[in-house]
Design a protein around this motif. Structure first.
Motif, PDB file in Angstrom:
ATOM      1  N   PRO A 245       0.812  -1.231   0.000  1.00 57.88           N
ATOM      2  CA  PRO A 245       0.000   0.000   0.000  1.00 57.88           C
ATOM      3  C   PRO A 245       0.840   1.273   0.000  1.00 57.88           C
ATOM      4  N   LEU A 246       1.977   1.268   0.718  1.00 56.40           N
ATOM      5  CA  LEU A 246       2.857   2.435   0.723  1.00 56.40           C
ATOM      6  C   LEU A 246       3.468   2.664  -0.654  1.00 56.40           C
ATOM      7  N   ILE A 247       3.913   1.590  -1.297  1.00 56.23           N
ATOM      8  CA  ILE A 247       4.522   1.694  -2.626  1.00 56.23           C
ATOM      9  C   ILE A 247       3.494   2.185  -3.639  1.00 56.23           C
ATOM     10  N   MET A 248       2.279   1.658  -3.567  1.00 57.19           N
ATOM     11  CA  MET A 248       1.239   2.063  -4.519  1.00 57.19           C
ATOM     12  C   MET A 248       0.799   3.504  -4.287  1.00 57.19           C
ATOM     13  N   ALA A 249       0.763   3.944  -3.035  1.00 59.12           N
ATOM     14  CA  ALA A 249       0.409   5.334  -2.750  1.00 59.12           C
ATOM     15  C   ALA A 249       1.450   6.278  -3.348  1.00 59.12           C
ATOM     16  N   ALA A 250       2.720   5.939  -3.203  1.00 54.17           N
ATOM     17  CA  ALA A 250       3.778   6.760  -3.797  1.00 54.17           C
ATOM     18  C   ALA A 250       3.689   6.740  -5.324  1.00 54.17           C
ATOM     19  N   SER A 251       3.333   5.599  -5.892  1.00 50.26           N
ATOM     20  CA  SER A 251       3.210   5.507  -7.348  1.00 50.26           C
ATOM     21  C   SER A 251       2.052   6.348  -7.863  1.00 50.26           C
ATOM     22  N   ILE A 252       0.962   6.393  -7.115  1.00 53.30           N
ATOM     23  CA  ILE A 252      -0.180   7.221  -7.506  1.00 53.30           C
ATOM     24  C   ILE A 252       0.223   8.694  -7.523  1.00 53.30           C
ATOM     25  N   ILE A 253       0.946   9.124  -6.495  1.00 50.71           N
ATOM     26  CA  ILE A 253       1.406  10.518  -6.446  1.00 50.71           C
ATOM     27  C   ILE A 253       2.334  10.812  -7.620  1.00 50.71           C
ATOM     28  N   ALA A 254       3.198   9.852  -7.973  1.00 45.10           N
ATOM     29  CA  ALA A 254       4.120  10.047  -9.096  1.00 45.10           C
ATOM     30  C   ALA A 254       3.382  10.117 -10.430  1.00 45.10           C
ATOM     31  N   LEU A 255       2.196   9.507 -10.485  1.00 44.14           N
ATOM     32  CA  LEU A 255       1.423   9.486 -11.730  1.00 44.14           C
ATOM     33  C   LEU A 255       0.639  10.772 -11.959  1.00 44.14           C
ATOM     34  N   LEU A 256       0.335  11.496 -10.901  1.00 49.56           N
ATOM     35  CA  LEU A 256      -0.547  12.655 -11.006  1.00 49.56           C
ATOM     36  C   LEU A 256      -0.058  13.726 -11.983  1.00 49.56           C
ATOM     37  N   PRO A 257       1.229  14.121 -11.979  1.00 50.10           N
ATOM     38  CA  PRO A 257       1.655  15.168 -12.935  1.00 50.10           C
ATOM     39  C   PRO A 257       1.387  14.813 -14.390  1.00 50.10           C
ATOM     40  N   MET A 258       1.565  13.540 -14.758  1.00 50.97           N
ATOM     41  CA  MET A 258       1.298  13.147 -16.138  1.00 50.97           C
ATOM     42  C   MET A 258      -0.179  13.271 -16.467  1.00 50.97           C
ATOM     43  N   LEU A 259      -1.046  12.909 -15.520  1.00 49.67           N
ATOM     44  CA  LEU A 259      -2.482  13.054 -15.748  1.00 49.67           C
ATOM     45  C   LEU A 259      -2.860  14.519 -15.891  1.00 49.67           C
ATOM     46  N   ILE A 260      -2.242  15.371 -15.091  1.00 50.42           N
ATOM     47  CA  ILE A 260      -2.534  16.802 -15.161  1.00 50.42           C
ATOM     48  C   ILE A 260      -2.113  17.369 -16.517  1.00 50.42           C
ATOM     49  N   VAL A 261      -0.921  16.996 -16.973  1.00 53.16           N
ATOM     50  CA  VAL A 261      -0.439  17.480 -18.276  1.00 53.16           C
ATOM     51  C   VAL A 261      -1.362  17.011 -19.394  1.00 53.16           C
ATOM     52  N   PHE A 262      -1.805  15.760 -19.317  1.00 51.78           N
ATOM     53  CA  PHE A 262      -2.703  15.251 -20.358  1.00 51.78           C
ATOM     54  C   PHE A 262      -4.030  15.998 -20.346  1.00 51.78           C
ATOM     55  N   LEU A 263      -4.586  16.251 -19.156  1.00 51.31           N
ATOM     56  CA  LEU A 263      -5.858  16.962 -19.078  1.00 51.31           C
ATOM     57  C   LEU A 263      -5.734  18.380 -19.635  1.00 51.31           C
ATOM     58  N   ILE A 264      -4.584  19.007 -19.418  1.00 53.82           N
ATOM     59  CA  ILE A 264      -4.387  20.366 -19.911  1.00 53.82           C
ATOM     60  C   ILE A 264      -4.295  20.395 -21.435  1.00 53.82           C
TER      61      ILE A 264
END
Length: 280
Positions: A245-264
């Motif tokens: 769960p700790l590793i996946m939580a960190a991975s989710i945070i690492a994924l957020l900037p790419m999702l933001i760039v795509f949405l923009i």
């Protein structure tokens, strides 16, 4: 069977196939999100639990003290934004020059640049490392920023092919009006290729953000690591403790900037695909 009925059946089959493909693509992401809010004991439960009975968001608070996650995000943002913003500008200038300017032997030079893509990166790692070590750039972000800001040959090629469809009469008319080449680029060319730049920008941003090989060669200090190296260290440290769960939580945070760039940039990307389809 009528043609309309055949078309409906074909469309239904395509829709089902695409829907199944979408499920297979999004399922790992949903599982990662689900695991990040589970208890450690629920990760390996059989049958698998997609929606936990009790959501535990404590790992999202714990990741910031479990490793240098914040500095990793900052370093990756510095590298990714500086490379893609400056590099997109220089790449578009190069594409404009190769597509529209009258330069001696420009086609031969362009082919020479394309031929550089055939050189495998592993064959360049040792010479580049020696060169950057001699410059004192090891364990700094400079080896990851300075070379790419001068342009990306894939982006140059893509934009050059895009610009070939722009009529030369538009540029000639601007030259007659006394507009400089840089003025032609900023006032005429750049607005025309903005959708293409946006499409390439997001692809390049994702590539730089997800890069693991180059950072692991040049970076050593914990405060200099990029987000991908931080996540790799999380995996090496906490997988032994089965703290997924700790590793996946960190991975989710690492994924957020790419999702933001795509949405923009999603509107520009779709527009680029549509324009390319019309011209192709």
């Amino acid at each position: 069977m009528s043609q309309i009925r055949k078309k409906k059946i074909a469309d239904s089959v395509i829709f089902v196939a695409l829907s199944a493909g979408a499920v297979f693509m999004i399922a790992p992401l949903l599982w990662m999100l689900s695991t990040s809010v589970k208890q450690k004991s629920d990760v390996f439960a059989l049958p698998p639990v997609w929606i936990p009975n009790e959501f535990d968001f404590s790992k999202y608070a714990e990741i910031w003290t479990a490793g240098p996650l914040l500095s990793g995000i900052q370093n990756s943002l510095i590298i990714s934004l500086s490379v893609t913003i400056v590099g997109s500008f220089t790449s578009s200038l190069a594409a404009f020059a190769f597509a529209k300017l009258r330069l001696k032997n420009k086609n031969a030079l362009f082919l020479l640049l394309l031929s550089a893509m055939m050189i495998p990166y592993p064959s360049l790692m040792i010479p580049q490392f020696s060169m950057f070590a001699g410059a004192g750039w090891i364990d700094t972000l400079l080896p990851l920023i300075i070379p790419p800001i001068f342009g990306n040959i894939v982006m140059v090629f893509f934009l050059r092919q895009y610009l070939i469809n722009v009529p030369n009469a538009v540029i000639e008319a601007a030259k007659i009006d006394g507009t400089s080449f840089f003025g032609i680029f900023t006032k005429i060319i750049f607005p025309l290729i903005k959708p293409a730049i946006a499409a390439q920008f997001i692809l390049w941003f994702m590539a730089v953000w997800n890069d693991y090989l180059a950072p692991i060669i040049y970076l050593n200090s914990p405060d200099k690591l990029t987000i991908q190296l931080v996540i790799a260290n999380f995996n090496a440290t906490y997988a032994i403790q089965t703290d997924y769960p700790l590793i996946m939580a960190a991975s989710i945070i690492a994924l957020l900037p790419m999702l933001i760039v795509f949405l923009i940039f999603q509107k520009q990307i779709i527009e680029s695909i549509a324009i390319s389809g019309v011209k192709g």
